[in-house]
Design an enzyme around this catalytic site. Structure first.
Site, PDB file in Angstrom:
ATOM      1  N   LYS A   1      -3.451  19.478 135.343  1.00 34.83           N
ATOM      2  CA  LYS A   1      -4.765  19.970 134.919  1.00 34.83           C
ATOM      3  C   LYS A   1      -5.858  18.959 135.268  1.00 34.83           C
ATOM      4  CE  LYS A   1      -6.201  20.023 130.451  1.00 34.83           C
ATOM      5  NZ  LYS A   1      -7.600  19.681 130.193  1.00 34.83           N
TER       6      LYS A   1
ATOM      7  N   ASP B   1      -9.696  23.026 135.063  1.00 33.98           N
ATOM      8  CA  ASP B   1     -10.180  23.313 133.704  1.00 33.98           C
ATOM      9  C   ASP B   1     -11.652  22.916 133.578  1.00 33.98           C
ATOM     10  OD1 ASP B   1     -10.233  23.987 131.029  1.00 33.98           O
ATOM     11  OD2 ASP B   1      -9.351  22.091 130.365  1.00 33.98           O
TER      12      ASP B   1
ATOM     13  N   LYS C   1     -13.974  25.215 132.440  1.00 37.26           N
ATOM     14  CA  LYS C   1     -14.547  26.085 131.392  1.00 37.26           C
ATOM     15  C   LYS C   1     -15.911  26.622 131.819  1.00 37.26           C
ATOM     16  CE  LYS C   1     -12.033  23.836 127.625  1.00 37.26           C
ATOM     17  NZ  LYS C   1     -11.373  22.712 128.316  1.00 37.26           N
TER      18      LYS C   1
ATOM     19  N   HIS D   1     -19.196  28.700 132.456  1.00 35.75           N
ATOM     20  CA  HIS D   1     -20.043  29.508 131.565  1.00 35.75           C
ATOM     21  C   HIS D   1     -21.449  29.531 132.162  1.00 35.75           C
ATOM     22  CE1 HIS D   1     -21.237  30.439 127.103  1.00 35.75           C
ATOM     23  NE2 HIS D   1     -21.759  31.281 127.969  1.00 35.75           N
ATOM     24  N   ASP D   2     -21.799  30.618 132.847  1.00 34.16           N
ATOM     25  CA  ASP D   2     -23.121  30.711 133.484  1.00 34.16           C
ATOM     26  C   ASP D   2     -23.389  32.186 133.746  1.00 34.16           C
ATOM     27  OD1 ASP D   2     -25.479  30.113 135.037  1.00 34.16           O
ATOM     28  OD2 ASP D   2     -24.612  28.172 135.533  1.00 34.16           O
TER      29      ASP D   2
ATOM     30  N   THR E   1     -11.425  24.316 119.832  1.00 31.22           N
ATOM     31  CA  THR E   1     -10.806  23.933 118.552  1.00 31.22           C
ATOM     32  C   THR E   1     -11.588  22.807 117.873  1.00 31.22           C
ATOM     33  OG1 THR E   1      -9.296  22.616 119.852  1.00 31.22           O
ATOM     34  CG2 THR E   1      -8.447  24.683 118.991  1.00 31.22           C
TER      35      THR E   1
ATOM     36  N   ARG F   1      -0.972  12.938 126.841  1.00 33.22           N
ATOM     37  CA  ARG F   1      -0.491  11.600 126.478  1.00 33.22           C
ATOM     38  C   ARG F   1       0.983  11.472 126.128  1.00 33.22           C
ATOM     39  NH1 ARG F   1      -5.445  11.150 122.540  1.00 33.22           N
ATOM     40  NH2 ARG F   1      -4.986  13.379 122.604  1.00 33.22           N
TER      41      ARG F   1
END
Ligand code: C5P
Length: 250
Positions: free
Chosen positions: A36, A63, A65, A67-68, A127, A218
């Protein structure tokens, strides 16, 4: 499920700052299939990094995300398809038209370029946002209700799946059956430290509840031997009922 299918379920989060660190992490994980790339690494290195991952025969989960406005998001999806990414994320709160145009752009570009169409994944509610913060930005409903609403919208707009927390897997599965892919972070094997992740599940628990893909950073990349940590998680997915994997985190 065979071992290679289980390996494909694990997406390694490359939360590093430059390509040297990224290539070192990828090279140390010869059995991992998909990595990722998020905002930090993409902003630092851009798509040049995709070529490096492709040379190493690894899949890319982009990744960003998105948004437009629909036109802009569709354009970004076209660019990502040309780069041969396997999976990418789009904010569901960008609305139906934005997602539908993204899905159309992915289909058409993959066909024209004769490449595999990436899976488009909708991000529902981050989250990191609590109920009070949702209220501040004008979202009145409870988090679970809002997640379900956005997952429904994502599906009807042509998204392949959603990204959600482990706690939300069951309710989304219940409503959508196998019609929506579920990708979940917040995964911690019983032998790994929780760090800043709060509502966590083990890999076997999350897959047992219905997750298709697990995003893990991690516990693998920060382990003394990332390759061994990866192999151990694959083994746990192979025999999910082994009590040794369930002992309390200490
Ligand atoms: O290192 P760790 O396993 O916590 O990494 C999880 C990855 O999933 C990170 O890249 C993190 O940004 C991402 N993520 C998350 N929780 C979310 C959404 C994304 O941990 N709700």
């Amino acid at each position: 499920m065979n071992k290679d299918d289980l390996r494909k379920k694990i997406i390694i989060a490359l939360d590093v700052k430059n390509k040297e660190e990224a290539v070192a992490a990828v090279s140390g994980l010869k059995d991992a299939r998909t990595f990722k790339i998020g905002l930090e690494l993409f902003t630092a290195e851009g798509p040049a990094l995709f070529k490096k991952l492709k040379v190493l025969r690894k899949g890319i989960f982009l990744d960003l995300k998105l948004h437009d406005i629909p036109n802009t998001v569709a354009g970004a999806v076209r660019s990502a398809v040309r780069h041969g990414v396997q999976m990418m994320t789009i904010h569901t709160s960008g609305g139906r038209d934005m997602m539908a145009r993204a899905a159309e752009a992915a289909r058409e570009t993959a066909e024209t370029e004769k490449v595999e169409r990436p899976l488009l994944l909708g991000v529902t509610i981050l989250t990191s946002l609590k109920s009070a913060e949702l209220d501040e930005v004008g979202m009145k409903s409870d988090v679970a209700g809002q997640v379900l609403r956005l997952a429904r919208l994502a599906k009807s707009a042509g998204m392949d799946g959603v990204v959600c927390s482990p706690q939300e897997i069951e309710m989304i599965r219940k409503e959508h059956g196998r019609d929506l892919l579920i990708v979940t972070p917040g995964i911690r094997p019983a032998w790994a430290a929780a760090q800043d992740q709060k509502r966590i599940m083990t890999p076997a628990e999350a897959v047992g509840k219905g997750a298709d893909y697990l995003v893990i950073g991690r516990p693998i990349t920060g382990a003394a031997s990332p390759q061994e940590a990866f192999a151990r998680i694959v083994e746990e997915l192979e025999r999910p009922d082994d009590p040794a994997d369930r002992k309390d985190r200490s």
